[in-house]
Design a protein around this motif. Structure first.
Motif, PDB file in Angstrom:
ATOM      1  N   ASP A 162      29.982  29.708  33.058  1.00 47.47           N
ATOM      2  CA  ASP A 162      30.472  29.319  31.759  1.00 47.47           C
ATOM      3  C   ASP A 162      30.883  28.039  31.551  1.00 47.47           C
ATOM      4  N   THR A 163      30.276  27.160  32.006  1.00 48.60           N
ATOM      5  CA  THR A 163      30.626  25.622  31.751  1.00 48.60           C
ATOM      6  C   THR A 163      29.297  24.995  31.099  1.00 48.60           C
ATOM      7  N   MET A 164      29.238  24.122  30.394  1.00 45.03           N
ATOM      8  CA  MET A 164      28.287  23.408  30.062  1.00 45.03           C
ATOM      9  C   MET A 164      27.662  22.193  31.169  1.00 45.03           C
ATOM     10  N   ALA A 165      28.695  22.184  32.033  1.00 42.98           N
ATOM     11  CA  ALA A 165      27.899  21.400  33.234  1.00 42.98           C
ATOM     12  C   ALA A 165      27.362  22.171  33.994  1.00 42.98           C
ATOM     13  N   GLN A 166      27.474  23.589  34.173  1.00 42.23           N
ATOM     14  CA  GLN A 166      26.430  24.321  34.952  1.00 42.23           C
ATOM     15  C   GLN A 166      25.171  24.617  34.024  1.00 42.23           C
ATOM     16  N   TRP A 167      25.206  24.900  32.797  1.00 45.22           N
ATOM     17  CA  TRP A 167      24.124  25.046  31.988  1.00 45.22           C
ATOM     18  C   TRP A 167      23.029  23.632  31.734  1.00 45.22           C
ATOM     19  N   ALA A 168      23.918  22.565  32.176  1.00 42.88           N
ATOM     20  CA  ALA A 168      23.017  21.535  31.872  1.00 42.88           C
ATOM     21  C   ALA A 168      21.672  21.172  32.935  1.00 42.88           C
ATOM     22  N   HIS A 169      21.919  22.017  33.909  1.00 45.15           N
ATOM     23  CA  HIS A 169      20.739  22.178  35.146  1.00 45.15           C
ATOM     24  C   HIS A 169      19.618  22.874  34.297  1.00 45.15           C
ATOM     25  N   PHE A 170      19.842  23.867  33.547  1.00 49.35           N
ATOM     26  CA  PHE A 170      18.781  24.546  33.079  1.00 49.35           C
ATOM     27  C   PHE A 170      18.134  23.852  31.882  1.00 49.35           C
ATOM     28  N   ASN A 171      17.635  22.736  31.864  1.00 47.97           N
ATOM     29  CA  ASN A 171      17.375  22.095  30.744  1.00 47.97           C
ATOM     30  C   ASN A 171      15.776  22.388  30.402  1.00 47.97           C
ATOM     31  N   ILE A 172      15.182  21.841  29.484  1.00 51.27           N
ATOM     32  CA  ILE A 172      13.919  22.382  28.987  1.00 51.27           C
ATOM     33  C   ILE A 172      12.817  22.025  30.136  1.00 51.27           C
ATOM     34  N   SER A 173      12.980  20.851  30.757  1.00 48.54           N
ATOM     35  CA  SER A 173      11.886  20.908  31.975  1.00 48.54           C
ATOM     36  C   SER A 173      11.898  21.830  32.949  1.00 48.54           C
ATOM     37  N   PHE A 174      13.063  22.380  33.258  1.00 47.05           N
ATOM     38  CA  PHE A 174      13.335  23.364  34.311  1.00 47.05           C
ATOM     39  C   PHE A 174      12.805  24.632  34.095  1.00 47.05           C
ATOM     40  N   MET A 175      13.227  24.888  32.683  1.00 44.08           N
ATOM     41  CA  MET A 175      12.663  26.235  32.267  1.00 44.08           C
ATOM     42  C   MET A 175      11.004  26.399  31.730  1.00 44.08           C
ATOM     43  N   LYS A 176      10.654  25.162  31.666  1.00 40.73           N
ATOM     44  CA  LYS A 176       9.243  25.350  31.382  1.00 40.73           C
ATOM     45  C   LYS A 176       8.343  25.299  32.741  1.00 40.73           C
ATOM     46  N   ARG A 177       9.069  24.828  33.584  1.00 42.59           N
ATOM     47  CA  ARG A 177       8.518  24.877  34.977  1.00 42.59           C
ATOM     48  C   ARG A 177       8.574  26.196  35.543  1.00 42.59           C
ATOM     49  N   VAL A 178       9.619  26.973  35.417  1.00 43.54           N
ATOM     50  CA  VAL A 178       9.915  28.257  35.800  1.00 43.54           C
ATOM     51  C   VAL A 178       8.845  29.278  35.072  1.00 43.54           C
ATOM     52  N   LEU A 179       8.668  29.083  33.809  1.00 46.10           N
ATOM     53  CA  LEU A 179       7.736  29.792  33.121  1.00 46.10           C
ATOM     54  C   LEU A 179       6.101  29.643  33.850  1.00 46.10           C
ATOM     55  N   LYS A 180       5.806  28.369  33.624  1.00 47.91           N
ATOM     56  CA  LYS A 180       4.515  28.157  34.421  1.00 47.91           C
ATOM     57  C   LYS A 180       4.118  28.677  35.595  1.00 47.91           C
ATOM     58  N   ILE A 181       5.310  28.627  36.582  1.00 47.57           N
ATOM     59  CA  ILE A 181       5.045  29.096  37.974  1.00 47.57           C
ATOM     60  C   ILE A 181       5.075  30.497  38.116  1.00 47.57           C
ATOM     61  N   ASN A 182       6.109  31.082  37.183  1.00 44.99           N
ATOM     62  CA  ASN A 182       5.901  32.645  37.199  1.00 44.99           C
ATOM     63  C   ASN A 182       5.054  33.478  36.251  1.00 44.99           C
ATOM     64  N   LEU A 183       4.429  32.743  35.280  1.00 45.86           N
ATOM     65  CA  LEU A 183       3.569  33.242  34.221  1.00 45.86           C
ATOM     66  C   LEU A 183       2.371  33.073  34.414  1.00 45.86           C
ATOM     67  N   GLU A 184       1.794  32.103  35.114  1.00 49.45           N
ATOM     68  CA  GLU A 184       0.425  31.532  35.468  1.00 49.45           C
ATOM     69  C   GLU A 184       0.108  31.643  36.911  1.00 49.45           C
ATOM     70  N   SER A 185       0.852  31.523  37.747  1.00 51.83           N
ATOM     71  CA  SER A 185       0.500  30.929  39.185  1.00 51.83           C
ATOM     72  C   SER A 185       1.011  32.215  40.089  1.00 51.83           C
ATOM     73  N   LYS A 186       1.242  33.419  39.667  1.00 48.77           N
ATOM     74  CA  LYS A 186       1.897  34.631  40.490  1.00 48.77           C
ATOM     75  C   LYS A 186       1.227  35.782  40.184  1.00 48.77           C
ATOM     76  N   PRO A 187       0.567  36.598  40.896  1.00 48.75           N
ATOM     77  CA  PRO A 187       0.211  37.811  40.446  1.00 48.75           C
ATOM     78  C   PRO A 187       1.285  38.820  40.086  1.00 48.75           C
ATOM     79  N   VAL A 188       2.312  38.811  39.365  1.00 45.58           N
ATOM     80  CA  VAL A 188       3.308  39.393  39.034  1.00 45.58           C
ATOM     81  C   VAL A 188       3.512  39.636  37.634  1.00 45.58           C
ATOM     82  N   ARG A 189       3.792  40.911  37.046  1.00 46.16           N
ATOM     83  CA  ARG A 189       4.261  41.194  35.955  1.00 46.16           C
ATOM     84  C   ARG A 189       5.728  41.245  35.478  1.00 46.16           C
TER      85      ARG A 189
END
Length: 305
Positions: A162-189
């Motif tokens: 519930d603080t901006m200091a925590q959410w600062a970790h979830f920047n666009i670079s991090f989220m794009k990496r998450v999407l790339k890993i989970n949606l293109e590089s793993k056999p998971v739906r």
């Protein structure tokens, strides 16, 4: 930690994508023939090939793509896929800072549920690479233990976010990496992604981040102000005690997962070496989406089931 699939569950899962043994053998042979011509890729068992074929609806070309991408990103992101020893001090610190675990039971529609919750409000306790490392290890452990994988559900409990200091970790670079890993590089739906106990700060940040995801993935994001929102989708009893269920306390489930990884220490470390060897690659890669090398890329390219 996770309950074994019953014969009825396994039969139901198989029936979602029926295939004769002859067809299965033929598809495995197609992928195996391709793998034998890829000296840069590590050895992959027929069992893993079959699991990937099933998870990706027996689309052999898609399996080739995922295999290439998966083993390539492991070489590209050593901070995530290297040093997988679960007994290190760094790993243990993250276990204490973030609760991450699968639920013992599958959902009624036979999805495996992975849960996440910060154990502290201290923003300094969060490490992006450690988060992704543990997520990958837990997912791989579940994929190894389950005979077949139908789909995944993610549940993020934002109680301590519930603080901006925590959410600062979830920047666009991090989220794009998450999407790339989970949606293109793993056999998971990924069937659904739930965010519960969403504060105004969290909702603002998540609404901003989700615009960088494909529309079909956005439609799978569900925000709830309390745990009551989960009851619309799943039986309450399958959840941790803190969410009104009977699966056990969150801290216990988190620790049990860690104990299972420690018992599988040799397997975890072995996973470090199952990655691409670019020095043995013949020619340029014609399969891997090169945008996984960084954080940029056209996310409209991502395929969904």
């Amino acid at each position: 930690m996770i309950l074994q699939l019953t014969d009825d569950q396994l039969k139901t899962i198989r029936n979602t994508c029926p295939r004769s043994q002859a067809e299965i053998d033929q598809d495995i042979a197609i992928v195996r023939h391709w793998l034998d011509k890829q000296p840069h890729l590590p050895k992959t068992s027929d069992e893993i090939i079959y699991k990937m074929l099933f998870s990706l609806k027996f689309r052999t070309e898609k399996v080739k793509l995922v295999l290439e991408n998966y083993y390539t990103i492991k070489d590209v992101f050593p901070g995530i896929y290297g040093n997988l020893d679960p007994t290190t001090d760094t790993f243990r610190k993250h276990v204490d800072a973030v609760y991450m675990f699968p639920l013992p039971k599958l959902t009624p529609d036979l999805s495996r549920v992975l849960c996440y919750r910060m154990a502290t409000t201290d923003a300094k306790a969060f490490c992006m690479d450690s988060q992704l490392k543990r997520n990958e290890m837990i997912w791989n452990w579940c994929f190894e233990k389950d005979p077949l994988t139908l789909s995944n559900v993610w549940i993020f409990d934002l109680t301590n976010m519930d603080t901006m200091a925590q959410w600062a970790h979830f920047n666009i670079s991090f989220m794009k990496r998450v999407l790339k890993i989970n949606l293109e590089s793993k056999p998971v739906r990924i069937k659904k992604v739930h965010f519960v106990n969403v504060s105004p700060i969290a909702e603002t940040t998540l609404n901003f981040i989700k615009h960088f995801a494909p529309q079909k993935f956005r439609d799978r994001l569900i925000f709830s102000s309390s745990f009551n929102g989960l009851q619309e989708y799943y039986p309450t009893e399958m959840f941790p005690n803190e969410w009104g269920g009977k699966a056990g306390h969150i801290e216990e489930l988190n620790q049990r997962m860690q104990e299972n990884l420690i018992k599988s220490k040799n397997w975890c470390i072995e996973m470090e070496h199952k990655k691409v060897d670019s020095s043995k690659r013949i020619g340029e890669s014609k399969i891997t989406d090169q945008s996984i090398m960084g954080i940029e890329g056209n996310f409209k390219k991502i395929n969904f089931d």
